[in-house]
Enzyme design. Structure first.
Site, mmCIF file in Angstrom:
data_model
loop_
_atom_site.group_PDB
_atom_site.id
_atom_site.type_symbol
_atom_site.label_atom_id
_atom_site.label_comp_id
_atom_site.label_asym_id
_atom_site.label_seq_id
_atom_site.Cartn_x
_atom_site.Cartn_y
_atom_site.Cartn_z
ATOM 1 N N CYS A 2 0.841 -1.198 0.000
ATOM 2 C CA CYS A 2 0.000 0.000 0.000
ATOM 3 C C CYS A 2 0.870 1.239 0.000
ATOM 4 O O CYS A 2 2.084 1.180 -0.107
ATOM 5 C CB CYS A 2 -0.904 0.006 1.241
ATOM 6 S SG CYS A 2 -1.791 -1.539 1.504
ATOM 7 N N ARG A 50 -4.738 1.293 -0.751
ATOM 8 C CA ARG A 50 -4.600 -0.140 -0.548
ATOM 9 C C ARG A 50 -4.478 -0.939 -1.849
ATOM 10 O O ARG A 50 -5.256 -0.737 -2.781
ATOM 11 C CB ARG A 50 -5.790 -0.688 0.250
ATOM 12 C CG ARG A 50 -5.575 -2.149 0.662
ATOM 13 C CD ARG A 50 -6.761 -2.731 1.384
ATOM 14 N NE ARG A 50 -6.448 -4.059 1.916
ATOM 15 C CZ ARG A 50 -7.350 -4.977 2.248
ATOM 16 N NH1 ARG A 50 -8.638 -4.718 2.114
ATOM 17 N NH2 ARG A 50 -6.968 -6.148 2.717
ATOM 18 N N LEU A 51 -3.482 -1.828 -1.865
ATOM 19 C CA LEU A 51 -3.403 -2.911 -2.836
ATOM 20 C C LEU A 51 -3.711 -4.177 -2.056
ATOM 21 O O LEU A 51 -2.908 -4.615 -1.232
ATOM 22 C CB LEU A 51 -2.008 -2.988 -3.467
ATOM 23 C CG LEU A 51 -1.755 -4.144 -4.449
ATOM 24 C CD1 LEU A 51 -2.666 -4.036 -5.660
ATOM 25 C CD2 LEU A 51 -0.288 -4.179 -4.870
ATOM 26 N N ASN A 75 1.940 -0.169 5.347
ATOM 27 C CA ASN A 75 2.373 -0.532 3.991
ATOM 28 C C ASN A 75 3.326 -1.707 4.105
ATOM 29 O O ASN A 75 4.353 -1.613 4.775
ATOM 30 C CB ASN A 75 3.078 0.658 3.336
ATOM 31 C CG ASN A 75 3.834 0.273 2.081
ATOM 32 O OD1 ASN A 75 3.449 -0.632 1.365
ATOM 33 N ND2 ASN A 75 4.930 0.968 1.810
ATOM 34 N N GLY A 76 3.003 -2.833 3.453
ATOM 35 C CA GLY A 76 3.917 -3.957 3.464
ATOM 36 C C GLY A 76 3.245 -5.263 3.805
ATOM 37 O O GLY A 76 2.023 -5.409 3.701
ATOM 38 N N GLU A 77 4.043 -6.232 4.234
ATOM 39 C CA GLU A 77 3.549 -7.538 4.633
ATOM 40 C C GLU A 77 4.346 -8.022 5.838
ATOM 41 O O GLU A 77 5.575 -7.872 5.881
ATOM 42 C CB GLU A 77 3.710 -8.570 3.499
ATOM 43 C CG GLU A 77 3.006 -8.219 2.209
ATOM 44 C CD GLU A 77 1.494 -8.234 2.301
ATOM 45 O OE1 GLU A 77 0.969 -8.833 3.261
ATOM 46 O OE2 GLU A 77 0.845 -7.648 1.407
ATOM 47 N N ILE A 294 11.853 -11.714 -19.119
ATOM 48 C CA ILE A 294 11.919 -10.978 -20.372
ATOM 49 C C ILE A 294 13.195 -11.387 -21.095
ATOM 50 O O ILE A 294 14.188 -11.777 -20.471
ATOM 51 C CB ILE A 294 11.886 -9.449 -20.180
ATOM 52 C CG1 ILE A 294 13.010 -8.997 -19.253
ATOM 53 C CG2 ILE A 294 10.543 -8.991 -19.675
ATOM 54 C CD1 ILE A 294 13.120 -7.501 -19.142
ATOM 55 N N GLY A 368 14.581 -13.143 -6.588
ATOM 56 C CA GLY A 368 15.843 -13.681 -6.086
ATOM 57 C C GLY A 368 16.810 -12.618 -5.624
ATOM 58 O O GLY A 368 17.995 -12.891 -5.424
#
Length: 627
Positions: A2, A50-51, A75-77, A294, A368
């Site tokens: 977020c 918010r996402l 914001n975050g996890e 890509i 990674g």
């Protein structure tokens, strides 16, 4: 994932709600799914974009505690939130939602702020208002995965996840001399600095304590230096035991970071690090994982075959998007603009493109990143090794060799090898700290920066860059380098790049290698476990070789390189000359125009490859005239 904003005003000054909403909505890309406000008595504002990732129905923010005395925007996890939740429930805490946001509130109420922060394993920036003590606490995660900017004027204190949200509260004319010099030295601006005077980034592992007058204090809660010092007396000496511990730690970290209520995948470049993460995900997932990479039409920069090999081996649902120069050039402006301040890591452009393609199918990706900094993956970690080997040759032979190298032109055929050889020659006679400064300075060396900038703008920043290097074990160059790179390069460059490249596409990126348990573990390893001779990331390759094709372990590192040398001689030549026009430069009064002319002449005539320096100038000028 977020965006958060906030403002705290002194008692005699009321906040303007419309300007606060502009702050919040300036970060719509970070949080396109929802928004919310907490506004208290005209002196406190907390805003949120918010996402939605976890607890899609009841995780709305700002979130209030049951008694309404505590409010939070986050914001975050928090990857270990289920473990903390279970621990709190055993202590009698009741929960109204399944979100990690409520876990932060309850951990704060039960254990206090410092113990709460120490318990959190994750990437975050949050602001918490506690009416009982009349204070706002604003915290940033241990390593700086999530950004947090702040500024203060005479009436109010403001903070936000992105610099663009604060644009109404600082002067665009007040450039920071320190930040300017750091940018042209490093190619990025590390915390606590920003390009603007009076605007700062909160350092990782710290929190702000702000009272209702807008006065604030910065307090640490995490010390990587202490981790390094403690590790020296707890080294792991058994290689097989170390491999087993690393395998368990990384499997656990990946499993925790796969928790989401939305589609999830991984970036797969075909290099060792992203391949290991993707392979572990494939082992843990009951169905094929989604991987994204890509490729480049220019084969010298293309790793798509490597990625396809790994994808086939692990059975992933793989998406490959092939790009030409025209595709990358088309997004240069939008990518650079999203950073809000000069940012010179050109790999941000292909990173943004792979994030854009991933967002079409998933909302969360694992990456990674950070394995190189923890386990010795960069060529610069062989600096001492190469310097010692080169020093063994007779002086006369070295002088003859250096004379010959100086007369080899930079072409498509010679460029890569020439750059490496010149770095070895340049760093061979340097002290450890001078060698780190040279290898960290991806833009201009201290001597070159004096030629670049006018005297009124040029200041030495070597001490600032070396402050981390000199903070730990002064007899151990590699430990000093690993420590410095985590403190300086990760926060200022790598993590900033990943965050912005994904957030511009409303995509959340998670970094399993950057788990505090793995960071601690990495400093407990003897150097020969990480690098043996020229074999970099030795333990990483040995531990996970069984999960990947044999060919993957033998591939040389490529990374997301761009053909900048060629671009500046062709596609970007006209724009580069326009941005460095002599009249424009003299009006700007920042740079020495004669030095710029020399750089351009030498590069265009292939006498020197100044692509990196010209890119820093190109990036800065585009930012300067669009801010």
């Amino acid at each position: 994932m977020c965006g958060i904003v906030g403002a705290i005003s002194s008692a005699n000054h009321s906040l303007d709600l419309s300007s606060l909403h502009r702050m919040r909505d300036a970060m719509e890309k970070r949080g396109p799914d929802a928004f919310g406000d907490f506004f208290l008595s005209n002196f406190l504002y907390l805003g949120h974009r918010r996402l939605s990732i976890i607890d899609l129905e009841s995780g709305t923010q700002p979130m209030l505690a049951a008694d309404g005395k505590v409010a939070i925007v986050f914001n975050g996890e928090i990857y270990n939130f289920k473990h903390i939740r279970a621990k709190l429930q055993k202590e009698g805490v009741l929960f109204a939602t399944h979100s990690d946001t409520e876990v932060i509130i309850q951990a704060y109420l039960t254990w206090g702020l410092h113990s709460c922060l120490e318990a959190l394993e994750g990437m975050f920036a949050f602001a918490l208002w506690d009416e009982r003590v009349q204070k706002v606490f604003v915290a940033r995660d241990r390593y700086g995965e999530k950004p947090l900017y702040y500024t203060k004027n005479q009436q109010s204190f403001f903070f936000a996840s992105e610099l663009k949200a604060l644009k109404d509260f600082y002067s665009k004319d007040a450039l920071s001399v320190t930040a300017l010099n750091l940018f042209f030295s490093l190619s990025y601006i590390p915390a606590p600095h920003t390009i603007y005077e009076g605007v700062y980034k909160l350092l990782p592992g710290n929190y702000l304590e702000i009272d209702t007058n807008g006065d604030f204090y910065i307090r640490p809660y995490y010390s990587l230096k202490q981790v390094v010092e403690n590790a020296q007396s707890h080294l792991i000496t058994n290689y097989e035991q170390a491999k087993k511990a690393l395998r368990d730690l990384l499997f656990t970290s990946v499993e925790e970071k796969m928790i989401a209520d939305v589609p999830l995948g991984s970036f797969l470049s075909g290099g060792i690090d992203s391949s290991i993460i993707s392979a572990i995900m494939a082992k843990l997932s009951p169905k094929p994982i989604k991987t994204f990479s890509i490729g480049f039409k220019e084969k010298a920069y293309d790793e798509s075959e490597r990625a396809a090999l790994v994808a086939s081996h692990i059975g992933s649902d793989h998406t490959l998007h092939i790009l030409g120069h025209e595709d990358l050039l088309a997004v240069v402006d939008d990518t650079l603009a999203y950073f809000d301040e000069p940012f010179g890591d050109s790999s941000a452009i292909p990173s943004m493109m792979v994030a854009k393609k991933a967002k079409e199918k998933v909302t969360v990706v694992l990456t990674g990143d950070c394995a190189d900094e923890l386990f010795g993956g960069y060529e610069k970690y062989l600096g001492k090794y190469y310097a010692e080997k080169y020093g063994d040759y007779p002086s006369a032979l070295r002088k003859l060799f250096e004379w010959g190298i100086g007369h080899v032109p930079h072409t498509n055929l010679t460029n890569h090898s020439l750059r490496k050889v010149k770095k070895v020659i340049e760093s061979a006679s340097l002290s450890p700290q001078a060698r780190y400064l040279r290898l960290a300075s991806l833009g201009f060396s201290p001597e070159e920066k004096k030629e670049l900038l006018k005297a009124t703008w040029e200041i030495p920043v070597s001490d600032t860059i070396l402050s981390h290097f000199l903070a730990v074990n002064k007899e151990d160059e590699l430990t000093q380098t690993f420590y410095s790179d985590i403190q300086l390069v990760l926060e200022g460059d790598m993590l900033t790049k990943v965050d912005r490249a994904c957030m511009i596409n409303s995509l959340e990126a998670r970094v399993p290698f950057l788990d505090s348990r793995i960071v601690d573990f990495s400093f407990r390893l003897p150097h020969e476990f990480k690098i043996l001779g020229k074999n970099k990331k030795r333990i990483l390759k040995d531990t996970f070789a069984d999960l990947l094709p044999k060919e993957t372990m033998r591939f040389s590192k490529k990374g997301f390189g761009l053909p900048l040398r060629v671009w500046f001689q062709n596609e970007l030549k006209e724009e580069l000359y326009r941005l460095l026009d002599d009249k424009l430069v003299k009006e700007q009064s920042l740079f020495n125009s004669d030095y710029l002319k020399r750089l351009l002449k030498e590069h265009m005539e292939n006498k020197e490859n100044h692509a990196s320096k010209l890119w820093q100038l190109y990036v800065f000028q585009k930012w300067y005239y669009k801010q």
